[in-house]
Design an enzyme around this catalytic site. Sequence first.
Site, PDB file in Angstrom:
ATOM      1  CB  SER A   1      -1.135  -0.251   1.439  1.00  0.00           C
ATOM      2  OG  SER A   1      -0.195   0.120   2.540  1.00  0.00           O
ATOM      3  CE  LYS A   2      -0.751   7.807  -1.631  1.00  0.00           C
ATOM      4  NZ  LYS A   2       0.474   7.747  -2.226  1.00  0.00           N
TER       5      LYS A   2
END
Length: 460
Positions: free
Chosen positions: A232-233
């Site tokens: 994810s980010k």
Amino acid sequence: MNSASEALRVRFAPSPTGALHIGGARTALYNWLAARHSEGTLVLRIEDTDLERSTEENVEQIIEALDWLELDWDEGPVSQAGRAANHADALQRLLESGAAYRDPAKAEDVKAWKAEHGADRGYRGAPGSEGAIRLKVPDEGDTVVHDMIRGEVRFPNSSYDDFVIARGDGSVLYNFAVSVDDAEMGITEVIRGDDHLSNTPKQLLVLEALGHQPPRYAHVPLLHGPDGKKLSKRHGAASVQELRDAGYLPAAVRNYVALLGWGPGDDETLLSTEELVKRFDPSDVGRSSAVFDEQKLRWMNGRYMREMPLEEYARAVAAHNERELDPLLHSACEIAQEKAQTLNEVWPLIRFVFEPPIEDEKAWRKIMKGDAGKALEASREALEAVEEFDAGSVETAVGPIPEMLGLKPGKVYQPIRVAITGTTVSPGIFESIAVLGREKTLLRITDALERLAASVPEPD
Ligand code: GLU
């Protein structure tokens, strides 16, 4: 898997609900490699049936990301929503053959049925003249996915509902549309993330009901970050656009991303795209989840940057900084090629050639003390006498100064560096001076000396 001579028809089928993420980029790349390896066909199919989330802008973003990655396709983009008539035809056939039926049951009726028959038993409805359209699922046997990566995966039919393939208004659902499209587009292998594995038995049931031969499947394990969590980010750049903006090169991204789950067993092997095409086989993808580690991508990108032909490197730097590639930028790129791991790191190294030195109080205070003034004086004098102002003659002129003054080289070169760039980091000092040129170098050294003279000297 297939004999080398069999041309595959594969597809990349993104849902345009946002940016193309690294996992999606890997799926696109694997499909592209499979197509190119077999001299087959890659179809780009945009799964845009979710009309609220599928915007034109998202489609453009995905296409832009694929373009940047230099992954081309042979057919498409085909809009899945645009194939509604095909879906309706297929649906009609299933209704006519009795393989699908309308079920008037409401949600609460289904709930009551489940309460009566037990939670493990798939729902079976009663045909009526209205309601959602369900596919008849056999009570017996298993639906078996023969997956190229995971082997045989069995799903007992009795646990599947007669699942809904279209709403009451005839609009079809995701698993139905995908199955019809894969069959009618003649897709021979479906290569996708293994988050889709649970959809596959449903798609196989639809294909069987329609009398289509199913494609082969390769479900690729999902990507994780170095901490073992789903990518994810939090793990840094997460989308292709972010990788581009962070200054990575498409070739390095292709190389690194290809190795996430596939390849010679490590994620540090430099393989040209040609080599990837030659070697790629989806059945060689590993079963365990792969780790995307941006630090490793950085390292690999640095290798690509250093090994690129200067011309290409300079063009990439110019494009990344939206500057024209003039001879000055070309020379500046040349001296920074060894130093930067990403395109973003190049400009801070060469900015001094195009702009005045930056104001960095900390660098100034750290370096401009003790014998700095003496070193700058001597350097100015030496540089004034240089005729051909190239790196070699600059070195001949400035190189002996440390010994002459009895100073360590850093005590001479760092003050020059701060004087001409404002910072303590630059490409090689002689090259930096040569590219900046005599006039600007002397001016900046003089400015620094004046500033030094105006300030209260600090002890070494
Ligand atoms: N549209 C799906 C997605 O973006 C992929 C469907 C497929 O590959 O079968 O995740």
